[in-house]
Design a protein around this motif. Structure first.
Motif, PDB file in Angstrom:
ATOM      1  N   HIS A 112       0.833  -1.204   0.000  1.00 34.38           N
ATOM      2  CA  HIS A 112       0.000   0.000   0.000  1.00 34.38           C
ATOM      3  C   HIS A 112       0.870   1.258   0.000  1.00 34.38           C
ATOM      4  CE1 HIS A 112      -3.623  -2.298   1.954  1.00 34.38           C
ATOM      5  NE2 HIS A 112      -3.411  -2.635   0.709  1.00 34.38           N
ATOM      6  N   ARG A 116       1.667   4.941  -3.834  1.00 38.65           N
ATOM      7  CA  ARG A 116       1.246   6.304  -3.521  1.00 38.65           C
ATOM      8  C   ARG A 116       0.390   6.887  -4.643  1.00 38.65           C
ATOM      9  NH1 ARG A 116       2.722  10.504  -0.107  1.00 38.65           N
ATOM     10  NH2 ARG A 116       2.604  12.613  -0.971  1.00 38.65           N
ATOM     11  N   TRP A 119      -3.328   6.784  -4.127  1.00 36.48           N
ATOM     12  CA  TRP A 119      -3.842   7.809  -3.204  1.00 36.48           C
ATOM     13  C   TRP A 119      -3.876   9.197  -3.853  1.00 36.48           C
ATOM     14  CZ3 TRP A 119      -2.785   3.227  -1.039  1.00 36.48           C
ATOM     15  CH2 TRP A 119      -3.473   2.853   0.115  1.00 36.48           C
ATOM     16  N   LEU A 124      -3.455  13.557  -0.645  1.00 33.77           N
ATOM     17  CA  LEU A 124      -2.270  12.771  -0.313  1.00 33.77           C
ATOM     18  C   LEU A 124      -1.931  12.801   1.176  1.00 33.77           C
ATOM     19  CD1 LEU A 124       0.127  13.381  -3.321  1.00 33.77           C
ATOM     20  CD2 LEU A 124      -0.880  11.221  -2.576  1.00 33.77           C
ATOM     21  N   TYR A 126      -3.634  11.498   3.342  1.00 33.29           N
ATOM     22  CA  TYR A 126      -3.979  10.160   3.832  1.00 33.29           C
ATOM     23  C   TYR A 126      -2.820   9.184   3.610  1.00 33.29           C
ATOM     24  CZ  TYR A 126      -8.744  11.867   4.316  1.00 33.29           C
ATOM     25  OH  TYR A 126      -9.846  12.582   4.696  1.00 33.29           O
ATOM     26  N   HIS A 127      -2.153   9.324   2.481  1.00 31.94           N
ATOM     27  CA  HIS A 127      -1.013   8.453   2.238  1.00 31.94           C
ATOM     28  C   HIS A 127       0.170   8.843   3.121  1.00 31.94           C
ATOM     29  CE1 HIS A 127       2.396   6.522   0.184  1.00 31.94           C
ATOM     30  NE2 HIS A 127       1.503   5.592  -0.113  1.00 31.94           N
ATOM     31  N   TYR A 200      -8.524  -2.521   5.873  1.00 34.37           N
ATOM     32  CA  TYR A 200      -8.244  -1.978   4.542  1.00 34.37           C
ATOM     33  C   TYR A 200      -9.188  -2.583   3.512  1.00 34.37           C
ATOM     34  CZ  TYR A 200      -5.377  -6.272   4.058  1.00 34.37           C
ATOM     35  OH  TYR A 200      -4.927  -7.565   4.021  1.00 34.37           O
ATOM     36  N   PHE A 268      -6.631   6.310   6.882  1.00 33.99           N
ATOM     37  CA  PHE A 268      -5.882   6.332   5.632  1.00 33.99           C
ATOM     38  C   PHE A 268      -6.775   6.407   4.388  1.00 33.99           C
ATOM     39  CE2 PHE A 268      -3.572   3.273   8.569  1.00 33.99           C
ATOM     40  CZ  PHE A 268      -2.860   4.289   9.200  1.00 33.99           C
ATOM     41  N   ILE A 269      -8.017   6.008   4.495  1.00 36.63           N
ATOM     42  CA  ILE A 269      -9.035   6.239   3.463  1.00 36.63           C
ATOM     43  C   ILE A 269     -10.306   6.617   4.196  1.00 36.63           C
ATOM     44  CG2 ILE A 269     -10.426   5.269   1.585  1.00 36.63           C
ATOM     45  CD1 ILE A 269      -8.199   3.281   1.017  1.00 36.63           C
ATOM     46  N   VAL A 275     -10.118   5.801  -4.493  1.00 31.50           N
ATOM     47  CA  VAL A 275      -8.966   5.187  -3.831  1.00 31.50           C
ATOM     48  C   VAL A 275      -9.335   3.797  -3.322  1.00 31.50           C
ATOM     49  CG1 VAL A 275      -7.293   5.390  -1.950  1.00 31.50           C
ATOM     50  CG2 VAL A 275      -8.044   7.445  -3.188  1.00 31.50           C
ATOM     51  N   TYR A 276     -10.414   3.717  -2.565  1.00 34.23           N
ATOM     52  CA  TYR A 276     -10.819   2.453  -1.930  1.00 34.23           C
ATOM     53  C   TYR A 276     -10.948   1.321  -2.945  1.00 34.23           C
ATOM     54  CZ  TYR A 276     -13.428  -0.716   1.138  1.00 34.23           C
ATOM     55  OH  TYR A 276     -13.835  -1.814   1.882  1.00 34.23           O
ATOM     56  N   VAL A 279      -7.342   0.033  -4.511  1.00 32.44           N
ATOM     57  CA  VAL A 279      -6.194  -0.398  -3.710  1.00 32.44           C
ATOM     58  C   VAL A 279      -5.903  -1.879  -3.894  1.00 32.44           C
ATOM     59  CG1 VAL A 279      -5.363  -0.754  -1.356  1.00 32.44           C
ATOM     60  CG2 VAL A 279      -6.374   1.431  -1.995  1.00 32.44           C
TER      61      VAL A 279
END
Length: 483
Positions: A112, A116, A119, A124, A126-127, A200, A268-269, A275-276, A279
């Motif tokens: 993950h 990057r 994300w 960013l 969150y990353h 996640y 993180f999300i 994004v979700y 991943v």
């Protein structure tokens, strides 16, 4: 404390985590039923140090410090080679019977961090938080479990529809310091023996379900986090009598987040579906499957050797039906090894942020490995039959009253001593038909998700990538295709 030993690992579990086993709340460190498993996991951390040449590498950000090789963020083929060696060594601790040793989620988390660019579809920050958490895991040598499957109780409706919508994990409130989440997650293997719960994405979710689109990590003793254990299959027996069950029950839990506040720095999300939903497909097929496939290969090697020894003990190795079954396991083993070799040889950059993973075709093992593992257990039962049930305790061979009797009446064929026969058959029984063996078989069937869903996904990905056209090409070349 970049690399912990077993005692330091156990000390980290000394907290007020809420764990229910049977009909009572238990203190993990002092629960009698957990002692074998705790010793088994502590020994994993000691094993990492004992095999430091394979399992431990220099920390690239802290001079003169070390870290687990499973936490490498892969940026090159050399990184993958180093990680391969470590993952192979980790798997040989239990010969593949432990599926959720810390290196598993370590590899997921590092993948993950490597992506990057995924994300970049959102904020960013969150990353940046994720990268900071990865650093915490490195410096604490933490043991992570994951909790990623929705609490899909009603399978007649959608994962997030009907009663499932209320039961699975989602955001219920926001505060100045974080989000409050409520709901259940399945299935957190290693839960009671972990330092952190890493939540996640697993499978994509639809528009309108943003409150379920979460990625975060919280300590295992977080207020409101409750673990409900299945029956514990670890047994209070010697390693000689129960080589797996005496120390390798990793314990599965259903985890409930009862209004747990997740601090923003650990979030993180947060509702970003772009994004979700990208991943897992952008990390799992190459990155995560490297760990999974290597563990499976090591386990198949063990099963092939075990079954060969069983056949020799019963003098059946030369029978055509037995040789065919042994060759079948050998085929599974070689195919797995070949898939790993090919995927690593064809490793490439994923995305635009320097992530370097094995080729995604490695993920095809998700669609066939569960059937292979079930078949291995069937073969063990066929080869062992009643011999796996006629296995006296190894201590009895030292008993002056019955030891000689057992040596006389329960030897193996081919001049194999009775003690060796009993040891091999007890190992086979524990591997395939003990309570733990049955649990591991079920775990192998589903721990990478539904087999049908995996195969359907393989088909959809193939079509999305443009696979096809051979039939029409053939017909056209044959002069019978439609003009």
């Amino acid at each position: 404390m970049a690399v912990r030993n077993g005692q330091q690992y156990l000390a980290g579990l000394n907290d007020d985590r809420v764990v229910w086993l049977g009909d009572k709340k238990v203190d993990v460190l002092n629960e009698p039923k957990f002692q074998g498993s705790l010793n088994g996991m502590a020994s994993y951390f000691d094993y990492q140090i004992e095999h430091a040449d394979d399992c431990i590498v220099d920390d690239p950000e802290r001079r003169d410090e070390k870290m687990s090789a499973s936490l490498i963020v892969p940026r090159s083929k050399e990184d993958l080679q180093i990680r391969h060696r470590a993952l192979d060594r980790f798997a040989r601790y239990s010969y593949g019977m432990l599926g959720r040793t810390p290196d598993y989620v370590n590899v997921v988390l590092s993948g993950h961090v490597a992506r990057r660019d995924i994300w970049e579809k959102g904020d960013l920050v969150y990353h940046d938080r994720l990268t900071k958490f990865h650093r915490e895991v490195i410096e604490g040598d933490l043991s992570l479990t994951h909790a990623i499957a929705h609490a899909n109780i009603d399978k007649g409706t959608g994962d997030l529809a009907g009663m499932n919508a209320d039961l699975t994990l989602h955001v219920v409130k926001r505060t100045e310091s974080g989000v409050v989440v409520r709901g259940g997650k399945m299935l957190a293997t290693l839960g009671p023996f972990s330092d952190e719960f890493y939540v996640y994405p697993s499978s994509p979710i639809p528009s309108g379900a943003e409150d379920y689109a979460l990625c975060f990590s919280v300590p295992s003793n977080t207020k409101g986090l409750t673990m409900f254990c299945r029956d514990h299959y670890g047994v209070q027996a010697s390693v000689a009598d129960a080589p797996f069950s005496s120390r390798f029950d990793e314990q599965d839990v259903f985890v409930v987040f009862d209004d747990v506040e997740v601090p923003y720095e650990r979030l993180f999300i947060d509702g970003n579906l772009d994004v979700y939903n990208n991943v897992t497909r952008g990390v799992s097929p190459g990155n995560t499957l490297q760990q999974t496939a290597i563990r499976a290969m090591v386990k198949l090697e063990f099963a092939y050797d075990l079954c060969t020894l069983m056949a020799r003990i019963t003098n059946s190795e030369g029978r055509s039906d037995v040789a065919a079954m042994l060759g079948e396991i050998h085929t599974y083993m070689k195919l797995t090894k070949s898939a790993i070799t090919a995927a690593e040889a064809n490793a490439h950059e994923w995305g635009t942020s320097g992530a370097f993973f094995p080729h995604g075709d490695l993920a095809v093992l998700r669609s066939i490995m569960p059937e292979w593992m079930v078949r291995v257990n069937q073969i063990i039962c066929a080869l062992g039959s009643h011999n796996m049930l006629a296995t006296p305790s190894m201590d009895l061979f030292e008993n002056p009253e019955v030891g000689d009797m057992l040596r006389r009446y329960l030897p193996g064929a081919n001049d194999i001593p009775a003690e060796e026969r009993a040891q091999i058959m007890r190992t086979a029984r524990d591997f395939a038909i003990s309570s733990l063996g049955g649990r591991v078989e079920l775990y192998e069937m589903f721990y990478l998700g539904s087999l049908n869903r995996a195969r359907a996904g393989d088909h959809m990905v193939a079509q999305r990538n443009g696979f096809g056209g051979q039939v029409k090409e053939f017909l056209a070349k044959s002069g019978v295709g439609r003009k």
